[in-house]
Design a protein around this motif. Sequence first.
Motif, PDB file in Angstrom:
ATOM      1  N   SER A  71       0.817  -1.213   0.000  1.00 54.03           N
ATOM      2  CA  SER A  71       0.000   0.000   0.000  1.00 54.03           C
ATOM      3  C   SER A  71       0.851   1.264   0.000  1.00 54.03           C
ATOM      4  O   SER A  71       0.308   2.368  -0.008  1.00 54.03           O
ATOM      5  CB  SER A  71      -0.935   0.013   1.222  1.00 54.03           C
ATOM      6  OG  SER A  71      -0.196  -0.046   2.426  1.00 54.03           O
ATOM      7  N   ARG A  72       2.176   1.127   0.007  1.00 47.53           N
ATOM      8  CA  ARG A  72       3.074   2.266  -0.163  1.00 47.53           C
ATOM      9  C   ARG A  72       3.808   2.210  -1.505  1.00 47.53           C
ATOM     10  O   ARG A  72       4.754   2.961  -1.726  1.00 47.53           O
ATOM     11  CB  ARG A  72       4.094   2.319   0.979  1.00 47.53           C
ATOM     12  CG  ARG A  72       3.475   2.667   2.329  1.00 47.53           C
ATOM     13  CD  ARG A  72       4.532   2.767   3.407  1.00 47.53           C
ATOM     14  NE  ARG A  72       3.985   3.338   4.632  1.00 47.53           N
ATOM     15  CZ  ARG A  72       4.725   3.676   5.689  1.00 47.53           C
ATOM     16  NH1 ARG A  72       6.037   3.467   5.675  1.00 47.53           N
ATOM     17  NH2 ARG A  72       4.165   4.213   6.756  1.00 47.53           N
ATOM     18  N   GLY A  73       3.379   1.321  -2.376  1.00 46.71           N
ATOM     19  CA  GLY A  73       4.029   1.211  -3.666  1.00 46.71           C
ATOM     20  C   GLY A  73       5.398   0.565  -3.593  1.00 46.71           C
ATOM     21  O   GLY A  73       6.221   0.735  -4.507  1.00 46.71           O
ATOM     22  N   ASN A  74       5.667  -0.167  -2.526  1.00 47.38           N
ATOM     23  CA  ASN A  74       6.897  -0.939  -2.424  1.00 47.38           C
ATOM     24  C   ASN A  74       6.641  -2.364  -2.916  1.00 47.38           C
ATOM     25  O   ASN A  74       5.534  -2.704  -3.331  1.00 47.38           O
ATOM     26  CB  ASN A  74       7.414  -0.940  -0.985  1.00 47.38           C
ATOM     27  CG  ASN A  74       7.960   0.416  -0.571  1.00 47.38           C
ATOM     28  OD1 ASN A  74       8.668   1.071  -1.339  1.00 47.38           O
ATOM     29  ND2 ASN A  74       7.652   0.852   0.635  1.00 47.38           N
ATOM     30  N   ALA A  75       7.660  -3.203  -2.845  1.00 49.37           N
ATOM     31  CA  ALA A  75       7.538  -4.566  -3.361  1.00 49.37           C
ATOM     32  C   ALA A  75       7.948  -5.570  -2.299  1.00 49.37           C
ATOM     33  O   ALA A  75       8.854  -5.304  -1.493  1.00 49.37           O
ATOM     34  CB  ALA A  75       8.411  -4.748  -4.607  1.00 49.37           C
ATOM     35  N   GLU A  76       7.291  -6.709  -2.283  1.00 47.66           N
ATOM     36  CA  GLU A  76       7.640  -7.785  -1.358  1.00 47.66           C
ATOM     37  C   GLU A  76       7.861  -9.084  -2.132  1.00 47.66           C
ATOM     38  O   GLU A  76       7.098  -9.416  -3.041  1.00 47.66           O
ATOM     39  CB  GLU A  76       6.535  -8.001  -0.319  1.00 47.66           C
ATOM     40  CG  GLU A  76       6.465  -6.920   0.736  1.00 47.66           C
ATOM     41  CD  GLU A  76       5.412  -7.204   1.795  1.00 47.66           C
ATOM     42  OE1 GLU A  76       5.381  -6.468   2.790  1.00 47.66           O
ATOM     43  OE2 GLU A  76       4.613  -8.148   1.626  1.00 47.66           O
ATOM     44  N   LEU A  77       8.907  -9.771  -1.739  1.00 48.84           N
ATOM     45  CA  LEU A  77       9.157 -11.128  -2.224  1.00 48.84           C
ATOM     46  C   LEU A  77       8.877 -12.084  -1.076  1.00 48.84           C
ATOM     47  O   LEU A  77       9.365 -11.875   0.046  1.00 48.84           O
ATOM     48  CB  LEU A  77      10.608 -11.268  -2.685  1.00 48.84           C
ATOM     49  CG  LEU A  77      11.009 -10.435  -3.903  1.00 48.84           C
ATOM     50  CD1 LEU A  77      12.523 -10.450  -4.083  1.00 48.84           C
ATOM     51  CD2 LEU A  77      10.318 -10.948  -5.159  1.00 48.84           C
ATOM     52  N   ARG A  78       8.098 -13.121  -1.334  1.00 47.87           N
ATOM     53  CA  ARG A  78       7.707 -14.071  -0.296  1.00 47.87           C
ATOM     54  C   ARG A  78       8.204 -15.461  -0.662  1.00 47.87           C
ATOM     55  O   ARG A  78       8.606 -15.737  -1.790  1.00 47.87           O
ATOM     56  CB  ARG A  78       6.186 -14.106  -0.115  1.00 47.87           C
ATOM     57  CG  ARG A  78       5.557 -12.783   0.286  1.00 47.87           C
ATOM     58  CD  ARG A  78       4.091 -12.994   0.642  1.00 47.87           C
ATOM     59  NE  ARG A  78       3.960 -13.788   1.850  1.00 47.87           N
ATOM     60  CZ  ARG A  78       3.785 -13.272   3.063  1.00 47.87           C
ATOM     61  NH1 ARG A  78       3.713 -11.971   3.236  1.00 47.87           N
ATOM     62  NH2 ARG A  78       3.673 -14.066   4.108  1.00 47.87           N
ATOM     63  N   GLY A  79       8.138 -16.365   0.321  1.00 46.19           N
ATOM     64  CA  GLY A  79       8.525 -17.748   0.085  1.00 46.19           C
ATOM     65  C   GLY A  79      10.015 -17.923  -0.119  1.00 46.19           C
ATOM     66  O   GLY A  79      10.449 -18.893  -0.754  1.00 46.19           O
ATOM     67  N   LEU A  80      10.805 -17.000   0.427  1.00 48.30           N
ATOM     68  CA  LEU A  80      12.259 -17.077   0.279  1.00 48.30           C
ATOM     69  C   LEU A  80      12.838 -18.135   1.202  1.00 48.30           C
ATOM     70  O   LEU A  80      12.357 -18.326   2.326  1.00 48.30           O
ATOM     71  CB  LEU A  80      12.893 -15.718   0.589  1.00 48.30           C
ATOM     72  CG  LEU A  80      12.465 -14.555  -0.311  1.00 48.30           C
ATOM     73  CD1 LEU A  80      12.930 -13.229   0.286  1.00 48.30           C
ATOM     74  CD2 LEU A  80      13.017 -14.729  -1.715  1.00 48.30           C
ATOM     75  N   GLY A  81      13.887 -18.792   0.768  1.00 50.29           N
ATOM     76  CA  GLY A  81      14.570 -19.762   1.613  1.00 50.29           C
ATOM     77  C   GLY A  81      15.424 -19.071   2.659  1.00 50.29           C
ATOM     78  O   GLY A  81      15.814 -17.906   2.509  1.00 50.29           O
ATOM     79  N   ASP A  82      15.733 -19.787   3.734  1.00 47.34           N
ATOM     80  CA  ASP A  82      16.487 -19.172   4.823  1.00 47.34           C
ATOM     81  C   ASP A  82      17.965 -18.982   4.496  1.00 47.34           C
ATOM     82  O   ASP A  82      18.701 -18.385   5.275  1.00 47.34           O
ATOM     83  CB  ASP A  82      16.337 -19.983   6.116  1.00 47.34           C
ATOM     84  CG  ASP A  82      16.789 -21.437   5.949  1.00 47.34           C
ATOM     85  OD1 ASP A  82      17.303 -21.778   4.869  1.00 47.34           O
ATOM     86  OD2 ASP A  82      16.618 -22.217   6.898  1.00 47.34           O
ATOM     87  N   ASP A  83      18.390 -19.461   3.332  1.00 50.75           N
ATOM     88  CA  ASP A  83      19.798 -19.346   2.970  1.00 50.75           C
ATOM     89  C   ASP A  83      20.028 -18.451   1.756  1.00 50.75           C
ATOM     90  O   ASP A  83      21.118 -18.456   1.169  1.00 50.75           O
ATOM     91  CB  ASP A  83      20.376 -20.730   2.676  1.00 50.75           C
ATOM     92  CG  ASP A  83      19.652 -21.444   1.522  1.00 50.75           C
ATOM     93  OD1 ASP A  83      18.573 -20.951   1.125  1.00 50.75           O
ATOM     94  OD2 ASP A  83      20.166 -22.464   1.037  1.00 50.75           O
ATOM     95  N   CYS A  84      19.007 -17.659   1.362  1.00 50.70           N
ATOM     96  CA  CYS A  84      19.134 -16.893   0.125  1.00 50.70           C
ATOM     97  C   CYS A  84      19.420 -15.423   0.359  1.00 50.70           C
ATOM     98  O   CYS A  84      19.456 -14.646  -0.600  1.00 50.70           O
ATOM     99  CB  CYS A  84      17.881 -17.041  -0.732  1.00 50.70           C
ATOM    100  SG  CYS A  84      16.482 -16.082  -0.152  1.00 50.70           S
ATOM    101  N   GLY A  85      19.596 -15.000   1.612  1.00 50.71           N
ATOM    102  CA  GLY A  85      19.767 -13.581   1.916  1.00 50.71           C
ATOM    103  C   GLY A  85      20.927 -12.945   1.167  1.00 50.71           C
ATOM    104  O   GLY A  85      20.785 -11.862   0.576  1.00 50.71           O
ATOM    105  N   ALA A  86      22.072 -13.595   1.154  1.00 49.46           N
ATOM    106  CA  ALA A  86      23.244 -13.029   0.494  1.00 49.46           C
ATOM    107  C   ALA A  86      23.045 -12.976  -1.016  1.00 49.46           C
ATOM    108  O   ALA A  86      23.418 -11.992  -1.680  1.00 49.46           O
ATOM    109  CB  ALA A  86      24.489 -13.850   0.843  1.00 49.46           C
TER     110      ALA A  86
END
Length: 411
Positions: A71-86
Amino acid sequence: MPPTPTTPPEPGEAPIRDRGDACPGALRLHAAADGFLARLRLPAGRVTARQIVVLADAAETLGDGSLSVTSRGNAELRGLGDDCGARLAALLADAGLLPSPTHERVRNIVASPAAGLDGLGHADVQLWARALDSALCAEPRAAALSGRFLFVLDDGRGDVAGLGGDVTLIAAPDGTALLRAGSRTFRLPAADAVPAALACALAFLDAAEAAGTGAWRPRELPPEHLPEWAGALARAAITAEPVPSLPHPSAPPPAPGPLGDHALHVLAPLGRLTAAQLRALGEGAAEARLTPWRGVVVVGAPGDRLPDLPALAAHGLITDPADPGAGVTACTGTPGCAKSLADVRADAARAPGGPLPVHYSGCERRCGHPHGTRIEVTARDSDTYLLDGAPVPRTALAEAVAAARKRSMES
């Protein structure tokens, strides 16, 4: 996520927070029931054609295959694995979507998405947004702002002025800008709009430090610790004239369809864009602007043809104001959110369309609800919703929502 004070305030008192806000970011991932979540701040919702492809690739290779528009025109990615941060951080940085690791959560800037495209408005506030983003990232102290602090830049048409900004700039027809901070309004030269917004944000940080209550936003400050807005502007060498706090301009968001000669507006069904839809939007585009109404304004590249509206409709995007999905939004619901009591997205997908927005919430937190007049539908359990405070069986929900929308149009 709505703010939850550590120490609940008494009525009329400011909350006391003994922790920083837990808003997710691109580097601070949030653990959800469907995996990890990353929230990417996109000032004014702007992404280039190349960045659209990068986000599609990230959704497909690292997440659940979709991107959510907030609702602020930002973006979200969901369902990410716990090892994909880097991997995610490297991908975003390479695409220019992570210009400052220290400031990435404070780049909350909403701007009129159609500014500079359709001949309306009094200034191209998309340019203000880019300048403000650069100013924020260049100011070390700005990194202390909460991830909830919001800048709103309205080009004078009134489409975003009412979105609850902590600092709001409104372009005026005489070439000046109106600045709203707290309960104060100032008129100042348009050339000073961006420095003034930054000065007010820093004034809030000064006031919050003096208050010692851990406030995340100006509205949470105790009355005796409100920022000295006028003094902050004067110290920044900005000539600002106090003016009465007039009602802000108000206009509905643009309808799905063409915007001027070189842009068009589409809505994402329930605020979600698949990787395929993202790629379709990026074809022939110079840039795209995610909107606070969970849509996308596509700006054509010079000399190129815009994506064809029927083709985008064939991809499942909402291109017609009469589409049943127009104006219908929902939180994540089950199974993605552990706090949700119902699969609100499935129920919202069966909702009738209409001019008055309807928001479906899986619990009383009502995450992601739009601003302004709307119909609120809140799950009480997996088989019952509350509509206008009255319980409605899930099996009768679509009919009840249609009746509520009809009543609102007749009143």
